[in-house]
Write a protein that holds these residues in place. Structure first.
Motif, PDB file in Angstrom:
ATOM      1  N   LEU A  48      -4.951   2.160  10.699  1.00 10.72           N
ATOM      2  CA  LEU A  48      -4.571   1.139   9.719  1.00 10.72           C
ATOM      3  C   LEU A  48      -5.754   0.777   8.825  1.00 10.72           C
ATOM      4  O   LEU A  48      -5.599   0.594   7.612  1.00 10.72           O
ATOM      5  N   LYS A  49      -6.943   0.698   9.427  1.00 10.83           N
ATOM      6  CA  LYS A  49      -8.141   0.407   8.618  1.00 10.83           C
ATOM      7  C   LYS A  49      -8.408   1.532   7.625  1.00 10.83           C
ATOM      8  O   LYS A  49      -8.871   1.294   6.512  1.00 10.83           O
ATOM      9  N   ARG A  50      -8.099   2.764   8.021  1.00 14.29           N
ATOM     10  CA  ARG A  50      -8.288   3.892   7.101  1.00 14.29           C
ATOM     11  C   ARG A  50      -7.369   3.738   5.891  1.00 14.29           C
ATOM     12  O   ARG A  50      -7.777   3.994   4.752  1.00 14.29           O
ATOM     13  N   HIS A  51      -6.135   3.302   6.121  1.00 10.29           N
ATOM     14  CA  HIS A  51      -5.212   3.095   5.011  1.00 10.29           C
ATOM     15  C   HIS A  51      -5.664   1.948   4.108  1.00 10.29           C
ATOM     16  O   HIS A  51      -5.484   1.998   2.897  1.00 10.29           O
ATOM     17  N   ILE A  52      -6.253   0.917   4.704  1.00  5.33           N
ATOM     18  CA  ILE A  52      -6.763  -0.202   3.903  1.00  5.33           C
ATOM     19  C   ILE A  52      -7.974   0.239   3.091  1.00  5.33           C
ATOM     20  O   ILE A  52      -8.095  -0.065   1.896  1.00  5.33           O
ATOM     21  N   ALA A  53      -8.886   0.986   3.733  1.00  5.54           N
ATOM     22  CA  ALA A  53     -10.104   1.426   3.046  1.00  5.54           C
ATOM     23  C   ALA A  53      -9.807   2.379   1.901  1.00  5.54           C
ATOM     24  O   ALA A  53     -10.501   2.384   0.882  1.00  5.54           O
ATOM     25  N   SER A  54      -8.741   3.182   2.037  1.00 10.34           N
ATOM     26  CA  SER A  54      -8.393   4.146   0.986  1.00 10.34           C
ATOM     27  C   SER A  54      -7.615   3.500  -0.151  1.00 10.34           C
ATOM     28  O   SER A  54      -7.424   4.114  -1.202  1.00 10.34           O
ATOM     29  N   GLY A  55      -7.168   2.253   0.063  1.00  8.92           N
ATOM     30  CA  GLY A  55      -6.383   1.581  -0.964  1.00  8.92           C
ATOM     31  C   GLY A  55      -4.890   1.839  -0.851  1.00  8.92           C
ATOM     32  O   GLY A  55      -4.107   1.282  -1.613  1.00  8.92           O
ATOM     33  N   GLU A  56      -4.489   2.698   0.098  1.00  6.63           N
ATOM     34  CA  GLU A  56      -3.041   2.934   0.271  1.00  6.63           C
ATOM     35  C   GLU A  56      -2.356   1.642   0.701  1.00  6.63           C
ATOM     36  O   GLU A  56      -1.225   1.371   0.322  1.00  6.63           O
ATOM     37  N   LEU A  57      -3.082   0.855   1.514  1.00  3.79           N
ATOM     38  CA  LEU A  57      -2.655  -0.508   1.814  1.00  3.79           C
ATOM     39  C   LEU A  57      -3.566  -1.430   1.018  1.00  3.79           C
ATOM     40  O   LEU A  57      -4.740  -1.581   1.333  1.00  3.79           O
ATOM     41  N   ALA A  58      -3.045  -2.025  -0.041  1.00  3.59           N
ATOM     42  CA  ALA A  58      -3.843  -2.840  -0.949  1.00  3.59           C
ATOM     43  C   ALA A  58      -3.786  -4.304  -0.548  1.00  3.59           C
ATOM     44  O   ALA A  58      -2.924  -4.721   0.238  1.00  3.59           O
ATOM     45  N   PRO A  59      -4.709  -5.119  -1.065  1.00  2.00           N
ATOM     46  CA  PRO A  59      -4.654  -6.561  -0.790  1.00  2.00           C
ATOM     47  C   PRO A  59      -3.286  -7.141  -1.125  1.00  2.00           C
ATOM     48  O   PRO A  59      -2.760  -6.941  -2.205  1.00  2.00           O
ATOM     49  N   GLY A  60      -2.695  -7.826  -0.156  1.00  2.00           N
ATOM     50  CA  GLY A  60      -1.383  -8.433  -0.344  1.00  2.00           C
ATOM     51  C   GLY A  60      -0.226  -7.581   0.127  1.00  2.00           C
ATOM     52  O   GLY A  60       0.895  -8.082   0.248  1.00  2.00           O
ATOM     53  N   ASP A  61      -0.452  -6.294   0.398  1.00  2.00           N
ATOM     54  CA  ASP A  61       0.636  -5.422   0.826  1.00  2.00           C
ATOM     55  C   ASP A  61       1.178  -5.840   2.194  1.00  2.00           C
ATOM     56  O   ASP A  61       0.427  -6.274   3.074  1.00  2.00           O
ATOM     57  N   ARG A  62       2.470  -5.668   2.369  1.00  2.91           N
ATOM     58  CA  ARG A  62       3.121  -5.952   3.654  1.00  2.91           C
ATOM     59  C   ARG A  62       3.212  -4.677   4.475  1.00  2.91           C
ATOM     60  O   ARG A  62       3.655  -3.632   3.978  1.00  2.91           O
ATOM     61  N   LEU A  63       2.815  -4.757   5.733  1.00  7.00           N
ATOM     62  CA  LEU A  63       2.877  -3.607   6.622  1.00  7.00           C
ATOM     63  C   LEU A  63       4.302  -3.394   7.118  1.00  7.00           C
ATOM     64  O   LEU A  63       5.106  -4.330   7.156  1.00  7.00           O
ATOM     65  N   PRO A  64       4.618  -2.159   7.531  1.00  5.97           N
ATOM     66  CA  PRO A  64       5.896  -1.936   8.210  1.00  5.97           C
ATOM     67  C   PRO A  64       5.945  -2.783   9.483  1.00  5.97           C
ATOM     68  O   PRO A  64       4.918  -3.214  10.006  1.00  5.97           O
ATOM     69  N   GLY A  65       7.148  -3.006   9.989  1.00  2.16           N
ATOM     70  CA  GLY A  65       7.288  -3.772  11.224  1.00  2.16           C
ATOM     71  C   GLY A  65       6.744  -3.022  12.427  1.00  2.16           C
ATOM     72  O   GLY A  65       6.451  -1.821  12.361  1.00  2.16           O
ATOM     73  N   GLU A  66       6.626  -3.728  13.534  1.00  2.72           N
ATOM     74  CA  GLU A  66       6.063  -3.123  14.751  1.00  2.72           C
ATOM     75  C   GLU A  66       6.858  -1.896  15.178  1.00  2.72           C
ATOM     76  O   GLU A  66       6.276  -0.879  15.574  1.00  2.72           O
ATOM     77  N   ARG A  67       8.184  -1.976  15.096  1.00  3.10           N
ATOM     78  CA  ARG A  67       9.008  -0.847  15.528  1.00  3.10           C
ATOM     79  C   ARG A  67       8.768   0.366  14.637  1.00  3.10           C
ATOM     80  O   ARG A  67       8.619   1.485  15.124  1.00  3.10           O
ATOM     81  N   GLN A  68       8.691   0.138  13.305  1.00  4.02           N
ATOM     82  CA  GLN A  68       8.459   1.247  12.378  1.00  4.02           C
ATOM     83  C   GLN A  68       7.087   1.874  12.599  1.00  4.02           C
ATOM     84  O   GLN A  68       6.937   3.101  12.582  1.00  4.02           O
ATOM     85  N   LEU A  69       6.088   1.024  12.819  1.00  4.99           N
ATOM     86  CA  LEU A  69       4.740   1.545  13.088  1.00  4.99           C
ATOM     87  C   LEU A  69       4.726   2.325  14.397  1.00  4.99           C
ATOM     88  O   LEU A  69       4.106   3.388  14.500  1.00  4.99           O
ATOM     89  N   SER A  70       5.406   1.791  15.386  1.00  3.42           N
ATOM     90  CA  SER A  70       5.468   2.456  16.693  1.00  3.42           C
ATOM     91  C   SER A  70       6.099   3.843  16.565  1.00  3.42           C
ATOM     92  O   SER A  70       5.580   4.837  17.105  1.00  3.42           O
ATOM     93  N   ASP A  71       7.202   3.937  15.817  1.00  3.91           N
ATOM     94  CA  ASP A  71       7.877   5.222  15.641  1.00  3.91           C
ATOM     95  C   ASP A  71       7.032   6.180  14.809  1.00  3.91           C
ATOM     96  O   ASP A  71       6.920   7.370  15.135  1.00  3.91           O
ATOM     97  N   ALA A  72       6.431   5.671  13.733  1.00  4.83           N
ATOM     98  CA  ALA A  72       5.666   6.535  12.832  1.00  4.83           C
ATOM     99  C   ALA A  72       4.432   7.097  13.512  1.00  4.83           C
ATOM    100  O   ALA A  72       4.025   8.241  13.242  1.00  4.83           O
ATOM    101  N   MET A  73       3.828   6.317  14.414  1.00  2.49           N
ATOM    102  CA  MET A  73       2.576   6.729  15.038  1.00  2.49           C
ATOM    103  C   MET A  73       2.766   7.243  16.459  1.00  2.49           C
ATOM    104  O   MET A  73       1.796   7.619  17.123  1.00  2.49           O
ATOM    105  N   SER A  74       4.032   7.247  16.902  1.00  4.74           N
ATOM    106  CA  SER A  74       4.371   7.770  18.247  1.00  4.74           C
ATOM    107  C   SER A  74       3.573   7.078  19.345  1.00  4.74           C
ATOM    108  O   SER A  74       2.986   7.719  20.232  1.00  4.74           O
ATOM    109  N   VAL A  75       3.541   5.761  19.271  1.00  2.00           N
ATOM    110  CA  VAL A  75       2.859   4.953  20.286  1.00  2.00           C
ATOM    111  C   VAL A  75       3.786   3.808  20.679  1.00  2.00           C
ATOM    112  O   VAL A  75       4.813   3.563  20.046  1.00  2.00           O
ATOM    113  N   SER A  76       3.411   3.080  21.715  1.00  2.00           N
ATOM    114  CA  SER A  76       4.237   1.961  22.169  1.00  2.00           C
ATOM    115  C   SER A  76       4.053   0.746  21.269  1.00  2.00           C
ATOM    116  O   SER A  76       3.023   0.601  20.597  1.00  2.00           O
TER     117      SER A  76
END
Length: 268
Positions: free
Chosen positions: A37-65
């Motif tokens: 997530l920090k990599r996405h913030i540092a690259s600007g893909e996640l910009a100041p003010g952006d809303r992250l996907p929900g926990e379930r979406q992040l869990s599915d996208a990253m294949s983690v609990s």
């Protein structure tokens, strides 16, 4: 202008660079998620003010609990990178409220300091424009062109054109792919905006002001297409100077000429 004003209304779909089973030896899954997530913030893909996907979406996208995701989000909130509001999701923090308080007091104490800040924004914006030349995609440039089409509509009011200009600059900032640039600009611009509000004066752009902003943005698109970093940097500074002149209509300098004007006079 606030970069966060043009944050995405819908949460992003993020794709990790590496899979969780390829994380560094000894690194927990939660720490790996936080690093991604920090990599996405540092690259600007996640910009100041952006809303992250929900926990379930992040869990599915990253294949983690979801437990690992929740732990990672708490870690990033503790670092001041994320914030969350009940029912409003989790967002990338645009700025630390304590970071710019002393700066706000200094700028608010003297109109010349306000103009100095506006001039500094131009130098920082120049860096972002040069970065955008290197990283802007065809899609980024098409999005900017679409904003310009709206900005150039016949009969569009100067105030709406000024809002279009903010949208264009936000797209340009995203194209830089530099989270550091976007966060620094967010602090400077929000400080400038707060200082202007504290004056109690409203800055109403004229038709000439709006047309000047449109002209600079058109030139910026041309520089991006030509991949001319130096030209893009100069245009960004000229654009910021136009914005500063608009501020001067409401809050004039106090007996001090801008540095650029002084230099020009000295060379005459």
């Amino acid at each position: 202008m606030k970069l966060s004003e043009e944050s995405r209304a819908e949460p992003l779909t993020l794709k990790p660079e590496t899979t969780s089973d390829r994380r560094e030896a000894g690194q927990s899954v939660a720490d790996w998620v936080a690093d991604e997530l920090k990599r996405h913030i540092a690259s600007g893909e996640l910009a100041p003010g952006d809303r992250l996907p929900g926990e379930r979406q992040l869990s599915d996208a990253m294949s983690v609990s979801r437990v690992s995701v929740r732990s990672a989000l708490q870690n990033l909130k503790a670092q001041g990178l994320l914030s969350s509001v009940q029912g409003g999701g989790t967002h990338v923090v645009a700025r630390d409220p304590s970071m710019d308080r002393p700066l706000l007091h200094l700028v608010g104490a003297n109109p010349n300091s306000l103009h100095d800040l506006a001039e500094m924004i131009g130098h920082v914006a120049s860096f972002g424009a040069r970065r955008a030349v290197q990283h802007a995609s065809d899609s980024d440039i098409e999005d900017m062109k679409a904003v310009l089409e709206t900005m150039a509509l016949s009969g569009r009011s100067p105030s709406l054109q000024a809002t279009d200009d903010i949208k264009f600059q936000a797209l340009l900032a995203r194209a830089s792919q530099s989270g550091t640039f976007m966060h620094v600009m967010a602090v400077l611009q929000e400080t400038l905006g707060a200082a202007l509000m504290a004056t109690g004066m409203r800055n109403q752009p004229t038709r000439d002001d709006a047309q000047a902003l449109l002209s600079y943005n058109r030139m910026m698109v041309s520089a991006l297409l030509a991949r001319d970093a130096e030209q893009a940097g100069r245009i960004a500074q000229d654009h910021a100077e136009q914005r500063r002149r608009m501020i001067a209509n409401t809050v004039p300098r106090s007996g001090v000429e801008p540095a650029a004007v002084q230099a020009s006079a000295a060379g005459a």
